[in-house]
Design a protein around this motif. Structure first.
Motif, PDB file in Angstrom:
ATOM      1  N   SER A  34       0.826  -1.219   0.000  1.00  0.00           N
ATOM      2  CA  SER A  34       0.000   0.000   0.000  1.00  0.00           C
ATOM      3  C   SER A  34       0.853   1.260   0.000  1.00  0.00           C
ATOM      4  CB  SER A  34      -0.955   0.000   1.199  1.00  0.00           C
ATOM      5  OG  SER A  34      -0.238  -0.073   2.407  1.00  0.00           O
ATOM      6  N   GLY A  35       2.065   1.162   0.569  1.00  0.00           N
ATOM      7  CA  GLY A  35       2.957   2.334   0.585  1.00  0.00           C
ATOM      8  C   GLY A  35       3.277   2.816  -0.824  1.00  0.00           C
ATOM      9  N   TYR A  38       0.845   5.517  -1.744  1.00  0.00           N
ATOM     10  CA  TYR A  38       1.187   6.810  -1.116  1.00  0.00           C
ATOM     11  C   TYR A  38       2.380   7.438  -1.839  1.00  0.00           C
ATOM     12  CZ  TYR A  38      -2.142   5.905   2.518  1.00  0.00           C
ATOM     13  OH  TYR A  38      -3.328   5.680   3.173  1.00  0.00           O
ATOM     14  N   ARG A  39       3.334   6.603  -2.200  1.00  0.00           N
ATOM     15  CA  ARG A  39       4.538   7.122  -2.866  1.00  0.00           C
ATOM     16  C   ARG A  39       4.213   7.684  -4.246  1.00  0.00           C
ATOM     17  NH1 ARG A  39       9.525   5.348  -0.771  1.00  0.00           N
ATOM     18  NH2 ARG A  39       9.238   4.231   1.192  1.00  0.00           N
ATOM     19  N   SER A  87       6.125  11.128   1.388  1.00  0.00           N
ATOM     20  CA  SER A  87       4.924  10.288   1.343  1.00  0.00           C
ATOM     21  C   SER A  87       4.365  10.107   2.754  1.00  0.00           C
ATOM     22  CB  SER A  87       5.209   8.926   0.691  1.00  0.00           C
ATOM     23  OG  SER A  87       6.168   8.213   1.423  1.00  0.00           O
ATOM     24  N   SER A  88       5.246  10.003   3.729  1.00  0.00           N
ATOM     25  CA  SER A  88       4.799   9.856   5.111  1.00  0.00           C
ATOM     26  C   SER A  88       4.102  11.143   5.574  1.00  0.00           C
ATOM     27  CB  SER A  88       6.015   9.515   5.979  1.00  0.00           C
ATOM     28  OG  SER A  88       5.779   9.781   7.316  1.00  0.00           O
ATOM     29  N   ALA A  91       0.669  11.320   3.808  1.00  0.00           N
ATOM     30  CA  ALA A  91      -0.218  10.244   4.274  1.00  0.00           C
ATOM     31  C   ALA A  91      -0.991  10.638   5.535  1.00  0.00           C
ATOM     32  CB  ALA A  91       0.595   8.978   4.540  1.00  0.00           C
ATOM     33  N   ARG A  97      -5.817   9.601   2.285  1.00  0.00           N
ATOM     34  CA  ARG A  97      -6.024   8.238   2.791  1.00  0.00           C
ATOM     35  C   ARG A  97      -7.294   7.629   2.173  1.00  0.00           C
ATOM     36  NH1 ARG A  97      -2.063   7.191   6.065  1.00  0.00           N
ATOM     37  NH2 ARG A  97      -2.807   5.055   6.116  1.00  0.00           N
ATOM     38  N   GLY A 119       1.327  -2.655   4.897  1.00  0.00           N
ATOM     39  CA  GLY A 119       1.309  -1.209   5.095  1.00  0.00           C
ATOM     40  C   GLY A 119       1.316  -0.845   6.563  1.00  0.00           C
ATOM     41  N   ARG A 120       0.529   0.190   6.903  1.00  0.00           N
ATOM     42  CA  ARG A 120       0.472   0.652   8.295  1.00  0.00           C
ATOM     43  C   ARG A 120      -0.920   0.450   8.903  1.00  0.00           C
ATOM     44  NH1 ARG A 120       4.582   1.323   6.048  1.00  0.00           N
ATOM     45  NH2 ARG A 120       6.356   2.653   6.551  1.00  0.00           N
ATOM     46  N   ASP A 121      -1.951   0.438   8.059  1.00  0.00           N
ATOM     47  CA  ASP A 121      -3.327   0.354   8.576  1.00  0.00           C
ATOM     48  C   ASP A 121      -4.148  -0.665   7.798  1.00  0.00           C
ATOM     49  OD1 ASP A 121      -3.361   1.770   6.177  1.00  0.00           O
ATOM     50  OD2 ASP A 121      -4.987   3.107   6.811  1.00  0.00           O
ATOM     51  N   MET A 122      -3.486  -1.687   7.266  1.00  0.00           N
ATOM     52  CA  MET A 122      -4.203  -2.660   6.426  1.00  0.00           C
ATOM     53  C   MET A 122      -5.190  -3.483   7.254  1.00  0.00           C
ATOM     54  SD  MET A 122      -3.204  -2.046   3.379  1.00  0.00           S
ATOM     55  CE  MET A 122      -3.424  -0.421   4.030  1.00  0.00           C
ATOM     56  N   ARG A 163      10.296   9.283  10.679  1.00  0.00           N
ATOM     57  CA  ARG A 163       9.205   8.762   9.848  1.00  0.00           C
ATOM     58  C   ARG A 163       8.310   7.826  10.672  1.00  0.00           C
ATOM     59  NH1 ARG A 163       8.508   5.154   4.972  1.00  0.00           N
ATOM     60  NH2 ARG A 163      10.636   4.392   4.990  1.00  0.00           N
ATOM     61  N   ASP A 167       4.355   8.248  11.510  1.00  0.00           N
ATOM     62  CA  ASP A 167       3.367   7.222  11.123  1.00  0.00           C
ATOM     63  C   ASP A 167       2.608   6.678  12.339  1.00  0.00           C
ATOM     64  OD1 ASP A 167       4.236   7.561   8.513  1.00  0.00           O
ATOM     65  OD2 ASP A 167       5.442   5.731   8.455  1.00  0.00           O
ATOM     66  N   ARG A 170       0.303  10.027  14.093  1.00  0.00           N
ATOM     67  CA  ARG A 170      -0.652  10.848  13.333  1.00  0.00           C
ATOM     68  C   ARG A 170      -2.091  10.553  13.768  1.00  0.00           C
ATOM     69  NH1 ARG A 170       0.706   7.400   8.202  1.00  0.00           N
ATOM     70  NH2 ARG A 170      -0.704   5.661   8.580  1.00  0.00           N
TER      71      ARG A 170
HETATM   72  O1   DC Z   1       5.692   1.270   3.347  1.00  0.00           O
HETATM   73  P1   DC Z   1       6.358   2.441   2.694  1.00  0.00           P
HETATM   74  O2   DC Z   1       7.661   2.800   3.322  1.00  0.00           O
HETATM   75  O3   DC Z   1       6.484   2.285   1.192  1.00  0.00           O
HETATM   76  O4   DC Z   1       5.352   3.666   2.951  1.00  0.00           O
HETATM   77  C1   DC Z   1       5.688   5.000   2.669  1.00  0.00           C
HETATM   78  C2   DC Z   1       4.866   5.900   3.573  1.00  0.00           C
HETATM   79  O5   DC Z   1       3.485   5.812   3.218  1.00  0.00           O
HETATM   80  C3   DC Z   1       4.928   5.551   5.061  1.00  0.00           C
HETATM   81  O6   DC Z   1       5.987   6.215   5.724  1.00  0.00           O
HETATM   82  C4   DC Z   1       3.607   6.041   5.569  1.00  0.00           C
HETATM   83  C5   DC Z   1       2.684   5.906   4.382  1.00  0.00           C
HETATM   84  N1   DC Z   1       1.828   4.722   4.495  1.00  0.00           N
HETATM   85  C6   DC Z   1       0.687   4.874   5.254  1.00  0.00           C
HETATM   86  O7   DC Z   1       0.463   5.923   5.846  1.00  0.00           O
HETATM   87  N2   DC Z   1      -0.189   3.848   5.336  1.00  0.00           N
HETATM   88  C7   DC Z   1       0.040   2.683   4.712  1.00  0.00           C
HETATM   89  N3   DC Z   1      -0.853   1.714   4.809  1.00  0.00           N
HETATM   90  C8   DC Z   1       1.227   2.509   3.949  1.00  0.00           C
HETATM   91  C9   DC Z   1       2.113   3.551   3.873  1.00  0.00           C
END
Ligand code: DC
Length: 205
Positions: A34-35, A38-39, A87-88, A91, A97, A119-122, A163, A167, A170
């Motif tokens: 998923s990142g 965002y990228r 990207s962070s 995001a 989002r 990802g971070r919130d999957m 970073r 993340d 937030r």
């Molecule tokens: O996983 P990554 O390093 O490619 O992600 C880049 C940025 O995208 C990460 O620092 C925060 C954001 N991100 C997010 O907020 N939620 C996600 N599910 C995936 C990434």
């Protein structure tokens, strides 16, 4: 039977992509990071100075190739030090989002055999009904060494700590351990050992 969805959440450098790809190969299902969305949206913003777009098309999944309006982006251009940070930052915005969540739901609906998504919130927000939720963690010094190596020494420990802090703290969809997730530590285990652990847990579902 419900479609197989495995989510992997965790901080940067915990090894989510490596583990996710290995699980997807073992189970013959789609892998998605998923990142990367965002990228790519951040890259488009930096290139065009605009957050809006009309068309978003995933041309190829492996390697990732995405077209946003008339601009084409390829995977290897998305993993720069600038995009790590920017990207962070982007995001954090709820509108971004929501856009990414809709794209991810489309990816899921197209992944006929199943999906491993990281990802971070999957598991906590985007796929709350996933078959199996994993929270992948590793000690900070190990994660930091991995990220510095992956970025060819461009990213520093301070960048990574900042970073992760952003993340995790937030307001919108911060990185959390999803409530029904299994937590795996990726300090000294091999990828095969982690995959075995995941398959064992999958069989218990
Ligand atoms: O996983 P990554 O390093 O490619 O992600 C880049 C940025 O995208 C990460 O620092 C925060 C954001 N991100 C997010 O907020 N939620 C996600 N599910 C995936 C990434």
């Amino acid at each position: 039977m419900n479609k197989l969805i495995i989510t992997i959440d965790g901080p940067s450098g915990s090894g989510k992509t490596t583990l996710g790809r290995a699980i997807s190969q073992k189970l013959d299902v789609t892998f998605f990071s998923s990142g990367s969305i965002y990228r790519v949206i951040t890259k488009h913003f930096l290139d065009t100075n605009s957050l809006g777009f009309e068309n978003f098309e995933i041309i190829s999944l492996e390697p990732l190739e995405i077209r946003i309006d008339q601009h084409t982006y390829i995977e290897k251009d998305l993993y720069t030090k600038e995009l790590n940070t920017k990207s962070s930052e982007l995001a954090q915005q709820i509108e971004i989002r929501e856009t990414v969540d809709n794209i991810l739901k489309f990816v899921e609906s197209s992944a006929e055999n199943g999906l491993v998504v990281e990802g971070r919130d999957m598991g906590s927000v985007v796929f709350p009904d996933a078959t199996l939720k994993i929270y992948l963690d590793a000690d900070e010094n190990i994660r930091s060494t991995r990220r510095i190596e992956q970025s060819n020494n461009q990213e520093t420990t301070e960048d990574i700590v900042e970073r992760d802090r952003r993340d995790i703290t937030r307001k919108n969809s911060p990185l959390v351990v999803p409530k029904d997730a299994i937590t795996l530590k990726n300090n000294t285990s091999t990828v095969d050992e982690l995959v075995d652990e995941v398959i064992k847990n999958l069989e218990l579902q």
